[in-house]
Write a protein that holds these residues in place. Structure first.
Motif, mmCIF file in Angstrom:
data_model
loop_
_atom_site.group_PDB
_atom_site.id
_atom_site.type_symbol
_atom_site.label_atom_id
_atom_site.label_comp_id
_atom_site.label_asym_id
_atom_site.label_seq_id
_atom_site.Cartn_x
_atom_site.Cartn_y
_atom_site.Cartn_z
ATOM 1 N N TYR A 3 6.916 -3.960 -5.697
ATOM 2 C CA TYR A 3 6.921 -4.948 -4.621
ATOM 3 C C TYR A 3 6.083 -4.423 -3.464
ATOM 4 C CZ TYR A 3 10.860 -7.013 -7.131
ATOM 5 O OH TYR A 3 11.652 -7.584 -8.090
ATOM 6 N N MET A 4 5.563 -5.351 -2.665
ATOM 7 C CA MET A 4 4.788 -4.982 -1.502
ATOM 8 C C MET A 4 4.988 -6.025 -0.417
ATOM 9 S SD MET A 4 0.761 -3.847 -1.351
ATOM 10 C CE MET A 4 0.027 -5.459 -1.529
ATOM 11 N N MET A 5 5.104 -5.543 0.833
ATOM 12 C CA MET A 5 5.216 -6.470 1.960
ATOM 13 C C MET A 5 3.832 -7.034 2.272
ATOM 14 S SD MET A 5 8.369 -6.730 2.755
ATOM 15 C CE MET A 5 8.217 -7.610 4.327
ATOM 16 N N ILE A 6 3.716 -8.348 2.190
ATOM 17 C CA ILE A 6 2.453 -9.028 2.471
ATOM 18 C C ILE A 6 2.691 -10.077 3.545
ATOM 19 C CG2 ILE A 6 0.638 -10.538 1.566
ATOM 20 C CD1 ILE A 6 0.385 -7.749 0.530
ATOM 21 N N ASN A 7 2.080 -9.869 4.699
ATOM 22 C CA ASN A 7 2.175 -10.855 5.782
ATOM 23 C C ASN A 7 3.625 -11.253 6.070
ATOM 24 O OD1 ASN A 7 -0.622 -10.780 5.823
ATOM 25 N ND2 ASN A 7 -0.828 -12.529 4.450
ATOM 26 N N GLY A 8 4.499 -10.240 6.059
ATOM 27 C CA GLY A 8 5.880 -10.481 6.438
ATOM 28 C C GLY A 8 6.815 -10.870 5.309
ATOM 29 N N SER A 9 6.302 -11.056 4.094
ATOM 30 C CA SER A 9 7.162 -11.425 2.974
ATOM 31 C C SER A 9 7.051 -10.390 1.856
ATOM 32 C CB SER A 9 6.792 -12.811 2.427
ATOM 33 O OG SER A 9 5.497 -12.799 1.865
ATOM 34 N N ARG A 10 8.133 -10.222 1.114
ATOM 35 C CA ARG A 10 8.182 -9.244 0.028
ATOM 36 C C ARG A 10 7.657 -9.885 -1.246
ATOM 37 N NH1 ARG A 10 12.560 -7.084 -3.412
ATOM 38 N NH2 ARG A 10 12.295 -4.819 -3.646
ATOM 39 N N GLU A 11 6.504 -9.411 -1.704
ATOM 40 C CA GLU A 11 5.840 -10.006 -2.860
ATOM 41 C C GLU A 11 6.035 -9.135 -4.099
ATOM 42 O OE1 GLU A 11 4.146 -12.785 -3.314
ATOM 43 O OE2 GLU A 11 3.928 -13.555 -1.267
ATOM 44 N N GLU A 12 6.298 -9.792 -5.211
ATOM 45 C CA GLU A 12 6.400 -9.109 -6.493
ATOM 46 C C GLU A 12 4.996 -8.834 -7.023
ATOM 47 O OE1 GLU A 12 7.629 -10.850 -10.679
ATOM 48 O OE2 GLU A 12 9.417 -10.517 -9.444
ATOM 49 N N ILE A 13 4.777 -7.618 -7.517
ATOM 50 C CA ILE A 13 3.467 -7.224 -8.028
ATOM 51 C C ILE A 13 3.526 -7.120 -9.542
ATOM 52 C CG2 ILE A 13 1.616 -5.523 -7.914
ATOM 53 C CD1 ILE A 13 2.198 -6.914 -5.241
ATOM 54 N N PRO A 14 2.908 -8.069 -10.246
ATOM 55 C CA PRO A 14 2.896 -8.003 -11.717
ATOM 56 C C PRO A 14 2.147 -6.768 -12.197
ATOM 57 C CG PRO A 14 2.280 -10.192 -10.927
ATOM 58 C CD PRO A 14 2.247 -9.283 -9.741
ATOM 59 N N PRO A 15 2.338 -6.363 -13.438
ATOM 60 C CA PRO A 15 1.667 -5.172 -13.958
ATOM 61 C C PRO A 15 0.147 -5.345 -14.001
ATOM 62 C CG PRO A 15 3.503 -5.836 -15.381
ATOM 63 C CD PRO A 15 3.286 -6.954 -14.411
ATOM 64 N N PHE A 217 -8.219 -12.665 15.586
ATOM 65 C CA PHE A 217 -8.912 -12.889 14.311
ATOM 66 C C PHE A 217 -8.069 -12.393 13.139
ATOM 67 C CE2 PHE A 217 -11.646 -11.056 10.949
ATOM 68 C CZ PHE A 217 -12.201 -12.237 10.465
ATOM 69 N N LEU A 218 -7.538 -11.187 13.267
ATOM 70 C CA LEU A 218 -6.750 -10.617 12.175
ATOM 71 C C LEU A 218 -5.466 -11.400 11.937
ATOM 72 C CD1 LEU A 218 -7.328 -6.868 13.066
ATOM 73 C CD2 LEU A 218 -8.374 -8.135 11.188
ATOM 74 N N ASP A 219 -4.840 -11.867 13.019
ATOM 75 C CA ASP A 219 -3.661 -12.733 12.874
ATOM 76 C C ASP A 219 -4.029 -14.008 12.115
ATOM 77 O OD1 ASP A 219 -2.042 -10.965 14.224
ATOM 78 O OD2 ASP A 219 -2.044 -12.071 16.114
ATOM 79 N N ARG A 220 -5.202 -14.549 12.443
ATOM 80 C CA ARG A 220 -5.663 -15.785 11.805
ATOM 81 C C ARG A 220 -5.865 -15.577 10.307
ATOM 82 N NH1 ARG A 220 -6.013 -21.281 11.542
ATOM 83 N NH2 ARG A 220 -8.138 -22.061 11.260
ATOM 84 N N MET A 221 -6.457 -14.437 9.927
ATOM 85 C CA MET A 221 -6.679 -14.150 8.510
ATOM 86 C C MET A 221 -5.347 -14.013 7.771
ATOM 87 S SD MET A 221 -9.939 -14.254 7.898
ATOM 88 C CE MET A 221 -9.772 -15.715 8.952
ATOM 89 N N ARG A 222 -4.399 -13.353 8.371
ATOM 90 C CA ARG A 222 -3.084 -13.210 7.732
ATOM 91 C C ARG A 222 -2.378 -14.564 7.642
ATOM 92 N NH1 ARG A 222 0.079 -9.653 11.224
ATOM 93 N NH2 ARG A 222 1.617 -9.578 9.545
ATOM 94 N N GLU A 223 -2.517 -15.346 8.690
ATOM 95 C CA GLU A 223 -1.918 -16.685 8.688
ATOM 96 C C GLU A 223 -2.506 -17.540 7.568
ATOM 97 O OE1 GLU A 223 -2.619 -20.693 11.309
ATOM 98 O OE2 GLU A 223 -2.479 -18.818 12.410
ATOM 99 N N LYS A 224 -3.793 -17.379 7.286
ATOM 100 C CA LYS A 224 -4.443 -18.163 6.229
ATOM 101 C C LYS A 224 -4.144 -17.607 4.845
ATOM 102 C CE LYS A 224 -6.107 -21.396 7.392
ATOM 103 N NZ LYS A 224 -5.474 -22.621 7.699
ATOM 104 N N GLY A 225 -3.461 -16.462 4.771
ATOM 105 C CA GLY A 225 -3.009 -15.963 3.476
ATOM 106 C C GLY A 225 -3.717 -14.735 2.943
ATOM 107 N N ALA A 226 -4.615 -14.122 3.728
ATOM 108 C CA ALA A 226 -5.335 -12.940 3.232
ATOM 109 C C ALA A 226 -4.383 -11.765 3.066
ATOM 110 C CB ALA A 226 -6.466 -12.569 4.190
ATOM 111 N N TRP A 227 -4.336 -11.208 1.873
ATOM 112 C CA TRP A 227 -3.450 -10.081 1.581
ATOM 113 C C TRP A 227 -3.972 -8.781 2.181
ATOM 114 C CZ3 TRP A 227 -0.058 -9.527 -3.251
ATOM 115 C CH2 TRP A 227 0.594 -10.727 -3.521
ATOM 116 N N PHE A 228 -5.262 -8.674 2.324
ATOM 117 C CA PHE A 228 -5.853 -7.504 2.974
ATOM 118 C C PHE A 228 -7.274 -7.867 3.381
ATOM 119 C CE2 PHE A 228 -7.413 -7.158 -1.296
ATOM 120 C CZ PHE A 228 -8.508 -6.305 -1.316
ATOM 121 N N GLY A 229 -7.996 -6.923 3.977
ATOM 122 C CA GLY A 229 -9.341 -7.228 4.444
ATOM 123 C C GLY A 229 -10.315 -6.098 4.163
#
Length: 425
Positions: A3-15, A217-229
């Motif tokens: 699992y990894m925290m992405i933009n405030g939510s805990r995301e499951e990471i498939p293999p 800008f970085l907040d905007r990218m995270r808001e639009k769903g970017a997992w990283f940059g």
């Protein structure tokens, strides 16, 4: 399951090789706290690289970058692609052959650059389908991403997209053309609606560096769903490069501090390519971490270093990695004892002159070749300015970063000993 925290939510990471697994492994690489973390990341991928390097008698890159085409549907200001000769394409059959060779060597990540790689989206989909044990990525201007393509991404699972954007709408359209910003944002919305992990990719320069490093800008990218940059500095490659866009040392330092502070505060990953030398342990070109194949088949140390002594149409990928130029390049790494000065192109410009000449490499810049001396001549003064700041910045780094660097230098010396050390140039 990871699992990894992405933009405030805990995301499951498939293999592996799911595209979200690539994000997870990238985070592991750039947040490694020591040798043990580095060696055990991503299902022991680093140990596998050491074994494969010993087996094949060369350094095996973590990532192979390939330009499927030199063509692009945009003409961005300051981008060398607009200077490229048009019409260079690696055929599907040759791309397939390159990937077969990569898998044989143990390379399991392939990133598509260009040109605009999604001009070849049908071929890329075929390759991802066939080579379904590999993870792929495409640095794209996003103008060709639509609902149908996003559905295919979700179905494939092993293809990432990294969306180029320059900051605000005005700044993006200034470099990329009117309406491009809106298309990039639309593509992000489509991908986010389908829970597809993607990254933003930004080139910062003297006109937009404050925007790119801003919280807004970085907040905007995270808001639009970017997992990283991904962040790339503007590099003056090509004799017609606009040197006014190159950041000064103070502008570069501004970006470095702002990005580090933001990532720490928000637990977010932004790979600031030239300013993250202390996290990637120096230059990772020429097979140490990256190798690049341009649309004419020239095998280069990285996507920004347009020099080569090998072409994939003439030699195997393994032989290209074992070439004289690549071997000389690796022998010269690290190019500085300060990991904030990793790059031979802009931080240590004399180094690019030395390795190109010693390695017998030629310029591979497609439309307007330039000598290493001409390229380096644009960076000597800024490199001197950056060294003054970089020395102070390194002393201000967290203690574990400063202590880790000499440890990793010993590790890389060991790595060279069991790969390149077995072969004489």
């Amino acid at each position: 399951m990871k699992y990894m925290m992405i933009n405030g939510s805990r995301e499951e990471i498939p293999p592996f090789p799911h595209h979200k697994s690539y994000v997870y492994r990238s985070r592991q690489f750039f947040t490694a706290k020591g040798i043990v973390n580095h060696l055990t990341m991503g299902d022991f991928i680093t140990l596998k690289e050491l074994y494969n390097g010993f087996k094949h008698k060369c350094s095996i890159p973590r990532v192979l970058l390939v330009d499927p085409t030199s063509d692009c549907n945009l003409k961005c200001k300051g981008c060398w692609s607009q200077d490229y000769e048009s019409g260079h394409n690696i055929s599907y059959e040759k791309l397939d052959d390159i990937l077969d060779q990569a898998e044989e060597l143990g390379i399991m990540d392939c990133l598509m650059t260009g040109g605009e790689p999604l001009l070849r989206k049908d071929d890329i989909i075929r390759l991802c389908t066939k080579h379904n044990k590999m993870t792929f990525g495409a640095f794209t201007n996003a103008t060709l991403i639509d609902e149908e393509f996003a559905d295919k991404l979700a179905e494939l699972g092993n293809l990432n997209v990294f969306i180029s954007i320059e900051g605000t709408k005005e700044e993006t359209d200034f470099r990329r053309g009117k309406g491009v910003y809106d298309k990039a944002i639309e593509a992000m919305d489509i991908l986010r609606s389908k829970n597809i992990g993607f990254a933003f990719s930004a080139c910062y320069h003297s006109k937009n560096y404050k925007t790119i490093a801003s919280d807004e800008f970085l907040d905007r990218m995270r808001e639009k769903g970017a997992w990283f940059g991904w962040l790339f500095q503007y590099i003056p490659v090509g004799s017609n490069a606009d040197t006014s866009l190159v950041c000064t040392a103070k502008e570069r330092a501004y970006v470095q501090k702002k990005i580090m502070d933001y990532c720490k505060k928000h637990d977010y990953l932004v790979i600031d390519f030239w300013n993250n030398g202390h996290l990637s342990f120096g230059c990772i070109g020429a097979g140490v971490g990256f190798a690049h194949i341009n649309a004419k088949g020239d095998v280069e140390p990285c996507a920004f270093c347009h020099y080569s002594d090998s072409n994939i149409y003439d030699v195997s990928l393994g032989d290209a990695l074992r070439s004289k130029f690549f071997t000389v390049f690796r022998e010269s790494q690290p190019f500085s004892d300060n990991p904030l000065m990793p790059c031979p192109l802009i931080d240590n410009p004399q180094a690019i002159i030395d390795v190109v000449n010693a390695g017998g490499a030629r310029s591979t810049h497609l439309a307007d070749p330039e000598s290493a001396e001409e390229l380096a001549g644009k960076s000597f003064e800024r490199a001197k300015e950056w060294k003054i700041l970089a020395d102070d910045l390194f002393l201000e780094m967290p203690e574990h970063n400063r202590k880790n660097f000499p440890r990793f230098l010993r590790y890389f010396a060991f790595k060279k000993g069991i790969t390149d050390g077995r072969r004489k140039v």
